[in-house]
Design a protein around this motif. Structure first.
Motif, PDB file in Angstrom:
ATOM      1  N   PHE A 200       0.845  -1.189   0.000  1.00 26.30           N
ATOM      2  CA  PHE A 200       0.000   0.000   0.000  1.00 26.30           C
ATOM      3  C   PHE A 200       0.880   1.238   0.000  1.00 26.30           C
ATOM      4  O   PHE A 200       1.839   1.322   0.772  1.00 26.30           O
ATOM      5  CB  PHE A 200      -0.903   0.029   1.239  1.00 26.30           C
ATOM      6  N   ILE A 201       0.548   2.197  -0.846  1.00 26.67           N
ATOM      7  CA  ILE A 201       1.217   3.494  -0.883  1.00 26.67           C
ATOM      8  C   ILE A 201       0.203   4.531  -0.428  1.00 26.67           C
ATOM      9  O   ILE A 201      -0.897   4.625  -0.987  1.00 26.67           O
ATOM     10  CB  ILE A 201       1.720   3.824  -2.298  1.00 26.67           C
ATOM     11  N   VAL A 202       0.556   5.306   0.608  1.00 26.03           N
ATOM     12  CA  VAL A 202      -0.381   6.255   1.214  1.00 26.03           C
ATOM     13  C   VAL A 202       0.221   7.654   1.172  1.00 26.03           C
ATOM     14  O   VAL A 202       1.318   7.878   1.701  1.00 26.03           O
ATOM     15  CB  VAL A 202      -0.684   5.882   2.685  1.00 26.03           C
ATOM     16  N   THR A 203      -0.465   8.613   0.553  1.00 20.28           N
ATOM     17  CA  THR A 203       0.012   9.997   0.565  1.00 20.28           C
ATOM     18  C   THR A 203      -0.584  10.740   1.770  1.00 20.28           C
ATOM     19  O   THR A 203      -1.628  10.368   2.292  1.00 20.28           O
ATOM     20  CB  THR A 203      -0.343  10.740  -0.729  1.00 20.28           C
ATOM     21  N   GLY A 204       0.099  11.790   2.176  1.00 21.34           N
ATOM     22  CA  GLY A 204      -0.338  12.525   3.367  1.00 21.34           C
ATOM     23  C   GLY A 204      -0.268  11.650   4.598  1.00 21.34           C
ATOM     24  O   GLY A 204      -1.166  11.660   5.443  1.00 21.34           O
ATOM     25  N   ALA A 205       0.840  10.889   4.709  1.00 18.75           N
ATOM     26  CA  ALA A 205       0.921   9.809   5.701  1.00 18.75           C
ATOM     27  C   ALA A 205       1.403  10.234   7.076  1.00 18.75           C
ATOM     28  O   ALA A 205       1.365   9.437   8.008  1.00 18.75           O
ATOM     29  CB  ALA A 205       1.863   8.711   5.171  1.00 18.75           C
ATOM     30  N   SER A 206       1.823  11.472   7.231  1.00 18.80           N
ATOM     31  CA  SER A 206       2.495  11.839   8.477  1.00 18.80           C
ATOM     32  C   SER A 206       1.547  12.236   9.606  1.00 18.80           C
ATOM     33  O   SER A 206       1.956  12.328  10.762  1.00 18.80           O
ATOM     34  CB  SER A 206       3.482  12.986   8.222  1.00 18.80           C
ATOM     35  N   ARG A 207       0.279  12.467   9.297  1.00 20.56           N
ATOM     36  CA  ARG A 207      -0.646  12.900  10.357  1.00 20.56           C
ATOM     37  C   ARG A 207      -2.087  12.646   9.925  1.00 20.56           C
ATOM     38  O   ARG A 207      -2.370  12.262   8.798  1.00 20.56           O
ATOM     39  CB  ARG A 207      -0.444  14.385  10.668  1.00 20.56           C
ATOM     40  N   GLY A 208      -2.995  12.863  10.859  1.00 18.70           N
ATOM     41  CA  GLY A 208      -4.415  12.798  10.561  1.00 18.70           C
ATOM     42  C   GLY A 208      -4.869  11.459  10.039  1.00 18.70           C
ATOM     43  O   GLY A 208      -4.417  10.397  10.474  1.00 18.70           O
ATOM     44  N   LEU A 209      -5.755  11.495   9.054  1.00 19.03           N
ATOM     45  CA  LEU A 209      -6.334  10.275   8.504  1.00 19.03           C
ATOM     46  C   LEU A 209      -5.277   9.424   7.807  1.00 19.03           C
ATOM     47  O   LEU A 209      -5.304   8.193   7.906  1.00 19.03           O
ATOM     48  CB  LEU A 209      -7.465  10.629   7.540  1.00 19.03           C
ATOM     49  N   GLY A 210      -4.338  10.053   7.102  1.00 23.39           N
ATOM     50  CA  GLY A 210      -3.304   9.294   6.408  1.00 23.39           C
ATOM     51  C   GLY A 210      -2.457   8.479   7.363  1.00 23.39           C
ATOM     52  O   GLY A 210      -2.171   7.296   7.107  1.00 23.39           O
ATOM     53  N   TYR A 211      -2.068   9.092   8.472  1.00 23.49           N
ATOM     54  CA  TYR A 211      -1.289   8.368   9.490  1.00 23.49           C
ATOM     55  C   TYR A 211      -2.112   7.215  10.061  1.00 23.49           C
ATOM     56  O   TYR A 211      -1.607   6.097  10.231  1.00 23.49           O
ATOM     57  CB  TYR A 211      -0.869   9.321  10.608  1.00 23.49           C
ATOM     58  N   ALA A 212      -3.381   7.471  10.350  1.00 27.26           N
ATOM     59  CA  ALA A 212      -4.242   6.431  10.929  1.00 27.26           C
ATOM     60  C   ALA A 212      -4.434   5.275   9.948  1.00 27.26           C
ATOM     61  O   ALA A 212      -4.490   4.110  10.356  1.00 27.26           O
ATOM     62  CB  ALA A 212      -5.596   7.028  11.320  1.00 27.26           C
ATOM     63  N   ILE A 213      -4.526   5.574   8.651  1.00 28.19           N
ATOM     64  CA  ILE A 213      -4.646   4.510   7.651  1.00 28.19           C
ATOM     65  C   ILE A 213      -3.370   3.671   7.632  1.00 28.19           C
ATOM     66  O   ILE A 213      -3.427   2.438   7.595  1.00 28.19           O
ATOM     67  CB  ILE A 213      -4.951   5.103   6.263  1.00 28.19           C
ATOM     68  N   CYS A 214      -2.209   4.321   7.667  1.00 26.78           N
ATOM     69  CA  CYS A 214      -0.932   3.588   7.727  1.00 26.78           C
ATOM     70  C   CYS A 214      -0.894   2.678   8.946  1.00 26.78           C
ATOM     71  O   CYS A 214      -0.516   1.494   8.850  1.00 26.78           O
ATOM     72  CB  CYS A 214       0.240   4.558   7.770  1.00 26.78           C
ATOM     73  N   GLU A 215      -1.285   3.214  10.097  1.00 24.19           N
ATOM     74  CA  GLU A 215      -1.255   2.460  11.345  1.00 24.19           C
ATOM     75  C   GLU A 215      -2.179   1.243  11.271  1.00 24.19           C
ATOM     76  O   GLU A 215      -1.818   0.140  11.704  1.00 24.19           O
ATOM     77  CB  GLU A 215      -1.669   3.383  12.493  1.00 24.19           C
ATOM     78  N   THR A 216      -3.353   1.427  10.694  1.00 21.04           N
ATOM     79  CA  THR A 216      -4.320   0.333  10.563  1.00 21.04           C
ATOM     80  C   THR A 216      -3.813  -0.739   9.609  1.00 21.04           C
ATOM     81  O   THR A 216      -3.915  -1.941   9.886  1.00 21.04           O
ATOM     82  CB  THR A 216      -5.671   0.881  10.075  1.00 21.04           C
TER      83      THR A 216
ATOM     84  N   ILE B 214     -12.384   2.456   6.481  1.00 18.71           N
ATOM     85  CA  ILE B 214     -11.852   2.622   5.128  1.00 18.71           C
ATOM     86  C   ILE B 214     -11.055   1.394   4.701  1.00 18.71           C
ATOM     87  O   ILE B 214     -11.226   0.885   3.590  1.00 18.71           O
ATOM     88  CB  ILE B 214     -10.989   3.903   5.052  1.00 18.71           C
ATOM     89  N   VAL B 215     -10.184   0.910   5.579  1.00 17.32           N
ATOM     90  CA  VAL B 215      -9.356  -0.251   5.233  1.00 17.32           C
ATOM     91  C   VAL B 215     -10.228  -1.492   5.040  1.00 17.32           C
ATOM     92  O   VAL B 215     -10.011  -2.276   4.108  1.00 17.32           O
ATOM     93  CB  VAL B 215      -8.266  -0.487   6.298  1.00 17.32           C
ATOM     94  N   ASP B 216     -11.210  -1.676   5.900  1.00 18.24           N
ATOM     95  CA  ASP B 216     -12.102  -2.837   5.754  1.00 18.24           C
ATOM     96  C   ASP B 216     -12.803  -2.808   4.395  1.00 18.24           C
ATOM     97  O   ASP B 216     -12.944  -3.851   3.732  1.00 18.24           O
ATOM     98  CB  ASP B 216     -13.140  -2.861   6.877  1.00 18.24           C
ATOM     99  N   TYR B 217     -13.256  -1.638   3.984  1.00 21.06           N
ATOM    100  CA  TYR B 217     -13.904  -1.516   2.671  1.00 21.06           C
ATOM    101  C   TYR B 217     -12.893  -1.714   1.542  1.00 21.06           C
ATOM    102  O   TYR B 217     -13.170  -2.406   0.552  1.00 21.06           O
ATOM    103  CB  TYR B 217     -14.572  -0.145   2.552  1.00 21.06           C
ATOM    104  N   LEU B 218     -11.725  -1.132   1.692  1.00 18.13           N
ATOM    105  CA  LEU B 218     -10.707  -1.182   0.649  1.00 18.13           C
ATOM    106  C   LEU B 218     -10.322  -2.610   0.277  1.00 18.13           C
ATOM    107  O   LEU B 218     -10.097  -2.915  -0.897  1.00 18.13           O
ATOM    108  CB  LEU B 218      -9.478  -0.400   1.122  1.00 18.13           C
ATOM    109  N   VAL B 219     -10.239  -3.490   1.262  1.00 15.69           N
ATOM    110  CA  VAL B 219      -9.818  -4.878   0.997  1.00 15.69           C
ATOM    111  C   VAL B 219     -10.998  -5.824   0.794  1.00 15.69           C
ATOM    112  O   VAL B 219     -10.813  -7.032   0.656  1.00 15.69           O
ATOM    113  CB  VAL B 219      -8.904  -5.401   2.129  1.00 15.69           C
ATOM    114  N   SER B 220     -12.218  -5.277   0.747  1.00 16.66           N
ATOM    115  CA  SER B 220     -13.407  -6.114   0.589  1.00 16.66           C
ATOM    116  C   SER B 220     -13.718  -6.327  -0.888  1.00 16.66           C
ATOM    117  O   SER B 220     -13.293  -5.548  -1.755  1.00 16.66           O
ATOM    118  CB  SER B 220     -14.613  -5.458   1.269  1.00 16.66           C
ATOM    119  N   PRO B 221     -14.497  -7.357  -1.214  1.00 18.46           N
ATOM    120  CA  PRO B 221     -14.896  -7.588  -2.613  1.00 18.46           C
ATOM    121  C   PRO B 221     -15.741  -6.454  -3.185  1.00 18.46           C
ATOM    122  O   PRO B 221     -15.853  -6.319  -4.405  1.00 18.46           O
ATOM    123  CB  PRO B 221     -15.703  -8.890  -2.539  1.00 18.46           C
ATOM    124  N   ALA B 222     -16.331  -5.640  -2.309  1.00 27.40           N
ATOM    125  CA  ALA B 222     -17.195  -4.554  -2.779  1.00 27.40           C
ATOM    126  C   ALA B 222     -16.405  -3.405  -3.387  1.00 27.40           C
ATOM    127  O   ALA B 222     -16.960  -2.589  -4.148  1.00 27.40           O
ATOM    128  CB  ALA B 222     -18.044  -4.019  -1.616  1.00 27.40           C
TER     129      ALA B 222
END
Length: 250
Positions: free
Chosen positions: A4-20, A230-238
């Motif tokens: 996974f490549i995540v932009t805006g990764a250092s804070r906020g939602l981007g950081y939380a997505i990286c952590e998840t 977001i991550v749960d949806y991202l990796v789902s068949p939907a």
């Protein structure tokens, strides 16, 4: 490997997505203008599964080059999936037409529109002949579909991101290994962006009191909770069945 490549990764939602993503066992490359202590600390805890790439996404050349740099860190032929999350964004200028600071308009278009377009182009170009499944998630906003006075620049850039996602999805139809692409509304998340909104001039942004109340009433989603959904949806068949999705409606 699932990368996974995540932009805006250092804070906020981007950081939380990286952590998840890391907590779920995935390999992550975080792109940010400055990694900062939070992302550096996360990398220290996951030294074999998190890499940081520094790039100023307001600079078009860096926006494109950062994706190629990230992909060069991956054993692409071994990747089962490669996913790009265009999360970086700015809400400024919070101003009505007739009162725009021109430099802020240029930056907003660069970060909110040009950067994700070029990042998507770079990913698709570099992975076109690979067997890996490819996904692109563009973090959009309900402001793409609803007009807010004072957010005319933000609304326009997010609407652009939505229609870009629809257009690329059409382009991918019929390809041997089509990439899936979605523009997603994450809801109202308690990030620095919300702080910028609450600090805005009510004369330029008449909705300010509403956003003040969301904070004081505890009605904002935490970045961690939003990232989990977001991550749960991202990796789902939907993922990819619809091109524009509101996470609150799933």
């Amino acid at each position: 490997m699932h990368a996974f490549i995540v932009t805006g990764a250092s804070r906020g939602l981007g950081y939380a997505i990286c952590e998840t993503l890391l907590s779920d066992g995935y390999f992550v490359i975080g792109i940010a203008r400055n990694a900062g202590p939070a992302l550096e600390g996360l990398a220290a805890r996951h030294p074999e599964r998190l890499l940081a790439v520094n790039a100023d996404l307001a600079d078009a050349a860096q926006a494109s080059a950062s994706i190629h740099t990230a992909l060069q860190q991956l054993p692409l032929p071994e990747c089962a999936t490669v996913t790009l999350i265009n999360n970086a964004g700015v809400v400024t200028p919070i101003a009505q037409a007739g009162h725009y600071p021109a430099d802020e308009v240029v930056k907003a278009i660069a970060v909110n529109v040009t950067a994700p377009l070029l990042a998507t182009d770079a990913l698709l170009s570099a992975t076109d002949r690979l067997p890996a499944r490819r996904r692109i998630l563009n973090i959009s906003s309900g402001a793409a579909a609803k007009a807010y006075p004072g957010w005319s620049v933000y609304c326009a850039t997010k609407a652009s991101l939505d229609h870009f996602s629809r257009s690329v999805a059409v382009e991918q139809e019929g390809k041997a290994n089509p990439a899936r692409i979605v523009a997603l509304y994450p809801g109202v998340v308690d990030t620095d962006m919300q702080g910028n909104i609450r600090a805005s001039d009510e004369g330029q942004f008449p909705q300010k009191a509403r956003f003040d109340a969301l904070k004081s009433d505890g009605a904002l989603s935490s970045p961690g909770d939003a990232a989990r959904k977001i991550v749960d949806y991202l990796v789902s068949p939907a993922f990819g069945q619809l091109q524009v999705v509101d996470i609150r409606e799933l």
